[in-house]
Motif scaffolding. Structure first.
Motif, mmCIF file in Angstrom:
data_model
loop_
_atom_site.group_PDB
_atom_site.id
_atom_site.type_symbol
_atom_site.label_atom_id
_atom_site.label_comp_id
_atom_site.label_asym_id
_atom_site.label_seq_id
_atom_site.Cartn_x
_atom_site.Cartn_y
_atom_site.Cartn_z
ATOM 1 N N GLY A 133 41.428 32.623 49.647
ATOM 2 C CA GLY A 133 41.604 33.429 50.853
ATOM 3 C C GLY A 133 42.898 33.132 51.588
ATOM 4 O O GLY A 133 42.966 33.267 52.806
ATOM 5 N N ALA A 165 28.863 28.460 47.162
ATOM 6 C CA ALA A 165 29.493 29.735 47.523
ATOM 7 C C ALA A 165 30.874 29.849 46.885
ATOM 8 O O ALA A 165 31.258 30.915 46.398
ATOM 9 N N PHE A 166 31.629 28.736 46.856
ATOM 10 C CA PHE A 166 32.934 28.739 46.200
ATOM 11 C C PHE A 166 32.769 29.022 44.707
ATOM 12 O O PHE A 166 33.501 29.825 44.129
ATOM 13 N N ASP A 196 30.374 30.639 43.194
ATOM 14 C CA ASP A 196 30.008 32.040 43.012
ATOM 15 C C ASP A 196 31.212 32.957 43.216
ATOM 16 O O ASP A 196 31.403 33.926 42.469
ATOM 17 N N HIS A 197 32.027 32.646 44.220
ATOM 18 C CA HIS A 197 33.236 33.435 44.487
ATOM 19 C C HIS A 197 34.196 33.352 43.305
ATOM 20 O O HIS A 197 34.733 34.366 42.858
ATOM 21 N N GLU A 228 32.963 35.495 40.512
ATOM 22 C CA GLU A 228 33.215 36.914 40.777
ATOM 23 C C GLU A 228 34.658 37.299 40.463
ATOM 24 O O GLU A 228 34.935 38.428 40.077
ATOM 25 N N LEU A 229 35.577 36.342 40.624
ATOM 26 C CA LEU A 229 36.988 36.586 40.319
ATOM 27 C C LEU A 229 37.291 36.424 38.834
ATOM 28 O O LEU A 229 38.425 36.628 38.406
#
Length: 170
Positions: free
Chosen positions: A45, A104-105, A107-108, A111-112
């Protein structure tokens, strides 16, 4: 994955000198500034905040955000005086606040399409992805404080805790 939390009761190590609380801006040597800036921007981010030019060529970028208190510099590897190849290394271990944030990281990153791998080490639970320059990006939640020495030896299966007295101590 369930992490085992251990408590180290060894007193904190006292040192003389300034207190450093964390990493403000690490710098990584990269082959392609735009590609790496895009990767880290999406993964963490981050946004482009600075650009460094020497003799008409962009040689570095700084990424960050005003709300996080840290950033990442990228330096064009070909402009460095000496070879700076960190492929297969993890020059920075980023900290997640807790296991929920680490998940969460992970999973992120998935997704990438970054193929994250979650694993446990004596010191931390970590998620590993690889950047466009084959540099390992680790994000971790510490399991214990660094209050005592522990030596590790690289074996075919990875690093293993092997000694409690420093080999470099004289």
């Amino acid at each position: 994955m369930t992490a085992t939390i251990t408590t180290d009761t060894t007193p904190d190590t006292a040192t003389d000198g300034p207190l450093v609380s964390g990493i403000l801006i690490p710098m990584l040597p990269v082959a392609d500034l735009a590609r790496s800036a895009s990767f880290y921007g999406a993964l963490m981010g981050l946004e482009l905040r600075r650009e460094f030019v020497q003799d008409g060529q962009v040689t570095g970028l700084a990424l960050g955000r005003g709300d996080i208190g840290w950033g990442l510099n990228l330096r064009l590897r070909s402009t460095l005086a000496a070879p700076a190849d960190l492929r297969g290394e993890h020059p920075v271990v980023w900290k997640a606040e807790d296991y929920e944030a680490l998940a969460a990281f992970r999973d992120h990153a998935a997704e990438l399409g970054s193929d994250p791998v979650m694993f446990e080490h004596d010191d931390a639970v970590l998620v590993r992805v690889v950047d466009p320059d084959d540099i390992d990006v680790y994000v971790a939640v510490p399991k214990r404080a660094w209050t005592s020495f522990q030596g590790y030896t690289l074996e075919p299966s990875g690093y293993r805790a092997t000694h409690s007295t420093a080999l470099t101590a004289s």
